[in-house]
Design an enzyme around this catalytic site. Structure first.
Site, PDB file in Angstrom:
ATOM      1  N   SER A 122      48.000  32.564  40.037  1.00 27.00           N
ATOM      2  CA  SER A 122      47.169  32.911  41.194  1.00 27.00           C
ATOM      3  C   SER A 122      47.985  32.807  42.483  1.00 27.00           C
ATOM      4  O   SER A 122      48.980  33.514  42.626  1.00 27.00           O
ATOM      5  CB  SER A 122      45.922  32.011  41.195  1.00 27.00           C
ATOM      6  OG  SER A 122      44.962  32.526  42.057  1.00 27.00           O
TER       7      SER A 122
ATOM      8  N   ASP B 152      38.103  37.606  34.904  1.00 25.26           N
ATOM      9  CA  ASP B 152      38.500  36.759  36.035  1.00 25.26           C
ATOM     10  C   ASP B 152      37.690  37.192  37.255  1.00 25.26           C
ATOM     11  O   ASP B 152      37.776  38.352  37.687  1.00 25.26           O
ATOM     12  CB  ASP B 152      40.008  36.975  36.267  1.00 25.26           C
ATOM     13  CG  ASP B 152      40.590  36.101  37.351  1.00 25.26           C
ATOM     14  OD1 ASP B 152      39.884  35.795  38.324  1.00 25.26           O
ATOM     15  OD2 ASP B 152      41.779  35.751  37.227  1.00 25.26           O
TER      16      ASP B 152
ATOM     17  N   HIS C  13      39.770  32.908  34.995  1.00 22.59           N
ATOM     18  CA  HIS C  13      40.879  32.481  35.864  1.00 22.59           C
ATOM     19  C   HIS C  13      41.364  31.063  35.541  1.00 22.59           C
ATOM     20  O   HIS C  13      42.264  30.568  36.183  1.00 22.59           O
ATOM     21  CB  HIS C  13      40.378  32.539  37.315  1.00 22.59           C
ATOM     22  CG  HIS C  13      41.459  32.562  38.359  1.00 22.59           C
ATOM     23  ND1 HIS C  13      42.396  33.560  38.438  1.00 22.59           N
ATOM     24  CD2 HIS C  13      41.764  31.697  39.378  1.00 22.59           C
ATOM     25  CE1 HIS C  13      43.219  33.327  39.450  1.00 22.59           C
ATOM     26  NE2 HIS C  13      42.847  32.191  40.036  1.00 22.59           N
TER      27      HIS C  13
END
Ligand SMILES: N[C@@H](CCC(=O)N[C@@H](CS)C(=O)NCC(=O)O)C(=O)O
Length: 283
Positions: free
Chosen positions: A150, A226, A259
């Site tokens: 991320s 996600d 995620h």
């Protein structure tokens, strides 16, 4: 340079350390975790960097990703730094939001007050921490690679693109592909660097590629469940930039994965295999 061991646990025959040291870049104490595989008992081993995402410390990857078994198998050290400077005197987001300030350093060197005093995560990761590690542990500075998740995926891509000779492999889990083009990135880059968007480009993987920076190849895993995929992560922008520049990108869209670290733990072995292959080949 003093490195203090905060904790040590045996893991897959190696040593899982959490360490603390005084950083001259951030002006604070910084913590990192370092896994040393059994192979480190007999000499310097390659070093894989894992840069974490928003809200993380050195702990999330270390306790949730399950990387130690694979790192031991390949004889890789793995370092997971914290994601920002911390402490009473370190400025935070005005609303203490999770996406700016503490836990959200975005791997930039801030130039805007008041963040420019402490938020020097680019230099910390690229310059200071490598020297600290080389001075204190059996890691081989000529064999390093970098990955992240991320915000940390953005960090890994941008740091590798700016230092192509340093890192022999780069990969990412659900990276922020282009901070210039998403709300998290726009907030971070304007807050840390000010409004001049020309200054943002060295911290944007797609812009760096457009501006001529190159790496050998890239592995990216992205979960299709996600929640940040469409608004924040935008892997299609990286796909387009790599396609145009001729950078081989293996972008795996993983059905049903979100995620979280459950996603990372599922694919961490593939990533460490990818890194090991490039770290141990000659040239
Ligand atoms: N807390 C945020 C999300 C933050 C988030 O998902 N952080 C990711 C990195 S971007 C993470 O790794 N969190 C820590 C963890 O899962 O252990 C929210 O509620 O929207």
């Amino acid at each position: 340079m003093t490195v203090e061991t905060v904790s040590e646990n045996r893991s897959f025959g190696g040593r899982q350390l959490v360490c603390r040291h005084r950083s001259s870049e951030t002006g604070t104490d910084m913590r990192f975790s370092l896994y040393l595989p059994p192979a480190a008992e007999s000499g310097p081993v390659p070093l894989v960097w894992f840069l974490s995402g928003l809200t993380c410390t050195e702990e999330n990857f270390t306790t949730k990703a399950g990387a130690q078994r694979v790192a031991a198998k390949h004889g890789l050290a793995v370092v997971a730094p914290d994601t920002s400077p911390r402490g009473e005197t370190v400025p935070d987001d005005a609303d203490a939001a999770y996406d700016f300030g503490l836990g959200a350093g975005f791997y930039v060197d801030a130039t805007a007050a008041p963040f420019d005093r402490n938020y020097r995560m680019a230099s910390y990761i690229e310059t200071e921490l490598p020297e600290v590690l080389a001075g204190a542990f059996p890691v081989d500075g000529r064999r390093q690679s970098i990955m992240g998740h991320s915000m940390g995926g953005h960090g890994a891509l941008t740091i590798a693109l700016r230092n192509p000779d340093r890192y022999k492999a780069v990969s990412a889990f659900a990276p922020i592909a282009s901070p210039i083009n998403c709300p998290w990135g726009q907030k971070a880059l304007s807050g840390y660097l000010g409004r001049d968007e020309a200054e943002w480009r060295r911290y944007d993987a797609c812009a760096l590629i457009e501006d001529g920076h190159r790496v050998g190849d890239i592995l990216v895993d992205q979960g299709l469940a996600d929640g940040f995929l469409e608004n924040q992560l935008k892997p299609e922008l990286l796909e387009a930039a790599c396609g145009k520049a001729g950078i081989p990108l293996t972008l795996r869209r993983q059905e049903g994965y979100d995620h979280s670290y459950f996603f990372i733990a599922t694919f961490v072995e593939d990533h460490l295999d990818w890194h090991a292959e490039r770290l141990t080949s000659e040239g």
